[in-house]
Design an enzyme around this catalytic site. Structure first.
Site, PDB file in Angstrom:
ATOM      1  N   GLU A  83       0.905  -1.257  -0.071  1.00 23.93           N
ATOM      2  CA  GLU A  83      -0.076  -0.257   0.191  1.00 23.93           C
ATOM      3  C   GLU A  83       0.994   1.232   0.102  1.00 23.93           C
ATOM      4  O   GLU A  83       0.602   2.255  -0.644  1.00 23.93           O
ATOM      5  CB  GLU A  83      -1.014   0.058   1.269  1.00 23.93           C
ATOM      6  CG  GLU A  83      -2.163  -1.072   1.052  1.00 23.93           C
ATOM      7  CD  GLU A  83      -3.144  -0.840  -0.243  1.00 23.93           C
ATOM      8  OE1 GLU A  83      -3.213   0.290  -0.668  1.00 23.93           O
ATOM      9  OE2 GLU A  83      -3.664  -1.759  -0.499  1.00 23.93           O
ATOM     10  N   LEU A  96      11.161   2.851  -7.894  1.00 22.21           N
ATOM     11  CA  LEU A  96       9.803   3.031  -7.489  1.00 22.21           C
ATOM     12  C   LEU A  96       9.581   4.777  -7.251  1.00 22.21           C
ATOM     13  O   LEU A  96       8.590   5.087  -7.154  1.00 22.21           O
ATOM     14  CB  LEU A  96       9.647   2.353  -6.283  1.00 22.21           C
ATOM     15  CG  LEU A  96       9.205   0.886  -6.423  1.00 22.21           C
ATOM     16  CD1 LEU A  96       9.165   0.265  -5.086  1.00 22.21           C
ATOM     17  CD2 LEU A  96       8.038   0.661  -7.262  1.00 22.21           C
ATOM     18  N   TYR A 124      10.088   8.767  -5.180  1.00 27.43           N
ATOM     19  CA  TYR A 124       9.758   9.121  -3.764  1.00 27.43           C
ATOM     20  C   TYR A 124      10.505   7.982  -2.609  1.00 27.43           C
ATOM     21  O   TYR A 124       9.737   7.314  -2.001  1.00 27.43           O
ATOM     22  CB  TYR A 124       8.175   8.707  -3.463  1.00 27.43           C
ATOM     23  CG  TYR A 124       7.483   9.770  -4.280  1.00 27.43           C
ATOM     24  CD1 TYR A 124       7.158  11.054  -3.722  1.00 27.43           C
ATOM     25  CD2 TYR A 124       6.914   9.688  -5.836  1.00 27.43           C
ATOM     26  CE1 TYR A 124       6.356  11.828  -4.437  1.00 27.43           C
ATOM     27  CE2 TYR A 124       6.209  10.478  -6.212  1.00 27.43           C
ATOM     28  CZ  TYR A 124       6.064  11.776  -5.551  1.00 27.43           C
ATOM     29  OH  TYR A 124       5.224  12.593  -6.342  1.00 27.43           O
ATOM     30  N   TYR A 134      -4.626   7.120   4.991  1.00 27.74           N
ATOM     31  CA  TYR A 134      -4.855   5.913   3.633  1.00 27.74           C
ATOM     32  C   TYR A 134      -4.542   4.607   4.050  1.00 27.74           C
ATOM     33  O   TYR A 134      -5.096   3.740   4.232  1.00 27.74           O
ATOM     34  CB  TYR A 134      -4.340   6.547   2.274  1.00 27.74           C
ATOM     35  CG  TYR A 134      -4.448   5.525   1.424  1.00 27.74           C
ATOM     36  CD1 TYR A 134      -5.357   5.011   0.790  1.00 27.74           C
ATOM     37  CD2 TYR A 134      -3.212   4.802   1.258  1.00 27.74           C
ATOM     38  CE1 TYR A 134      -5.627   3.957  -0.203  1.00 27.74           C
ATOM     39  CE2 TYR A 134      -3.351   3.468   0.313  1.00 27.74           C
ATOM     40  CZ  TYR A 134      -4.591   3.224  -0.047  1.00 27.74           C
ATOM     41  OH  TYR A 134      -4.682   2.262  -1.174  1.00 27.74           O
ATOM     42  N   ASP A 137      -8.303   7.519  -1.323  1.00 29.15           N
ATOM     43  CA  ASP A 137      -7.283   7.853  -2.024  1.00 29.15           C
ATOM     44  C   ASP A 137      -7.754   8.729  -3.456  1.00 29.15           C
ATOM     45  O   ASP A 137      -8.799   9.084  -3.321  1.00 29.15           O
ATOM     46  CB  ASP A 137      -6.698   6.614  -2.494  1.00 29.15           C
ATOM     47  CG  ASP A 137      -7.374   5.872  -3.755  1.00 29.15           C
ATOM     48  OD1 ASP A 137      -8.480   6.075  -3.694  1.00 29.15           O
ATOM     49  OD2 ASP A 137      -6.711   5.036  -4.190  1.00 29.15           O
ATOM     50  N   CYS A 191     -18.463   5.020 -18.576  1.00 30.12           N
ATOM     51  CA  CYS A 191     -19.521   5.207 -17.897  1.00 30.12           C
ATOM     52  C   CYS A 191     -20.579   4.483 -18.248  1.00 30.12           C
ATOM     53  O   CYS A 191     -21.491   3.775 -17.466  1.00 30.12           O
ATOM     54  CB  CYS A 191     -20.192   6.531 -18.017  1.00 30.12           C
ATOM     55  SG  CYS A 191     -19.099   7.862 -17.321  1.00 30.12           S
TER      56      CYS A 191
END
Length: 369
Positions: free
Chosen positions: A39, A82, A84, A122, A140, A201
DNA sequence: AAGTCGGGGAA
DNA sequence: TTCCCAGACTT
């Protein structure tokens, strides 16, 4: 008729989810450690891009203990690809915290999860619901986009009030539903159907509950935030090499990439007046280094961090005589193997690759002098 | 309250 | 090419 979101809406969503649910490897068992790491990674990395690095990360750090015992450098290195990278450092801190305060196991409590470094609202809700069936809605970007459309709330996803609005709406409906599945279902709806652009939609399982769809204004929601102007930055950096060692700088107050090792640098902001000295002064400084140390310019490259448009100008200097060494304890000589592992962020690893490609120059240079 | 921090997909 | 995303942490 446009009904608002109800418990029945979520039940229809669950039915849809059970049919289309992706069988990602990290979903195979609902192991709290693996859910936590997954996560954190999926917070800001798309699933397809995350799968390989995530498997590699788990093969090196299969549990809380192995992560807590590893060095920060190794954890960041195995997080490569990845982005960050503060997430990697915080995951390690989190593992140490869990070892120290929760006996090495993730606690079955939203509030206790929230105390752990790397776990915010989160991630705490995701772990609590997916692993422990606690009734906490996740909020999120997917959830916000879906609810802003379905409710026709005229807000941006960044609006500080949106999170609490979404959570309080969902929380009322979760009683008696499998919270983990509902959370995964709503996020998967956001990934597959209620996408940011070109939402599907016509095949949306909760179309009946969407006010924006009923009124034909789906593409007006969520509201677009007004964009901030970009700042131009010229980043001159010096790759100082001697005897297979390279000079790196860990400068906690550097403008970018704080707390990471970088190269000795001079920054210039050509379009703003905010800098501490004029471009003429900077140019003199840079030219001084170039002359004094016979710096060889490498091709410049572009990079972007937040609202900055950066052009990187790397120079190679083959010299052990870098006077500034004496004046700064933030400068350190490391071997090329160490540099390889420490220059993880994308800007720096791009520069490092560029340097390695030109290493041949170094050997020929050494022979000639 | 505002800024930091990648890498990839869409425009 | 350029734009944009999005959660935890930091300042």
């Amino acid at each position: 008729m446009n009904k608002s979101i109800s418990k029945h809406t979520l039940e229809k969503l669950l039915q849809w989810f059970l049919q289309v649910r992706e069988d990602y490897f990290f979903r195979k068992q609902r192991n709290p450690y693996r859910v936590w790491v997954s996560e954190v990674v999926l917070q800001q990395t798309r699933i397809q891009a995350a799968l390989e690095p995530l498997e590699r990360f788990f093969s090196h750090f299969p549990d809380v203990k192995s992560l807590a015992d590893a060095t920060e450098e190794k954890v960041v290195y195995e997080f490569r690809g990845l982005g960050y990278y503060s997430r990697a450092r915080n995951l390690r801190k989190g593992a140490i915290y869990i070892t120290q305060f929760f006996d090495g196991k993730l606690p079955e409590s939203y509030d206790k999860l929230l105390q752990i470094p790397s776990i915010g609202p989160y991630t705490a809700a995701a772990i609590a619901s997916i692993c422990f069936e606690l009734p906490y809605p996740v909020c999120d970007g997917n959830v916000k986009r879906i609810l802003l459309r379905a409710n026709k709330w005229s807000l941006t996803t960044r609006d500080p009030n949106v999170d609490s609005k979404c959570i309080s709406q969902l929380k009322k409906l979760y009683k008696g539903l499998p919270a983990g599945n509902v959370n995964e279902a709503i996020m998967e709806l956001g990934q597959k159907i209620c996408t940011r652009t070109k939402p599907k939609c016509t095949i949306c399982p909760i179309q009946d509950s969407c006010k924006a769809f009923a009124q034909g204004v789906v593409n007006k929601y969520p509201l677009i935030p007004k964009k901030k102007p970009k700042v131009d930055v010229n980043w001159h950096l010096f790759i100082v090499v001697h005897n297979n060692k390279v000079l790196l700088q860990k400068w906690n107050n550097f403008y970018f990439l704080k707390k990471q090792k970088s190269f000795p640098s001079i920054l210039d902001f050509p379009t703003t007046k905010k800098q501490e000295c004029s471009w003429e002064t900077k140019k003199r400084q840079i030219n001084k280094f170039i002359k004094k140390y016979s710096a060889k310019p490498l091709p410049s490259l572009k990079h972007s961090i937040t609202k900055h448009r950066i052009v990187i100008f790397p120079y190679i200097i083959f010299s052990s005589c870098w006077e500034e060494v004496k004046n700064s304890n933030s400068l350190v000589w490391v071997s090329e193997q160490q540099a390889e592992k420490q220059l993880v962020s994308s800007a720096l690893s791009k520069i490092w690759k560029l340097y390695q490609q030109s290493e041949i120059l170094e050997s020929s240079h050494d022979k000639n002098t």
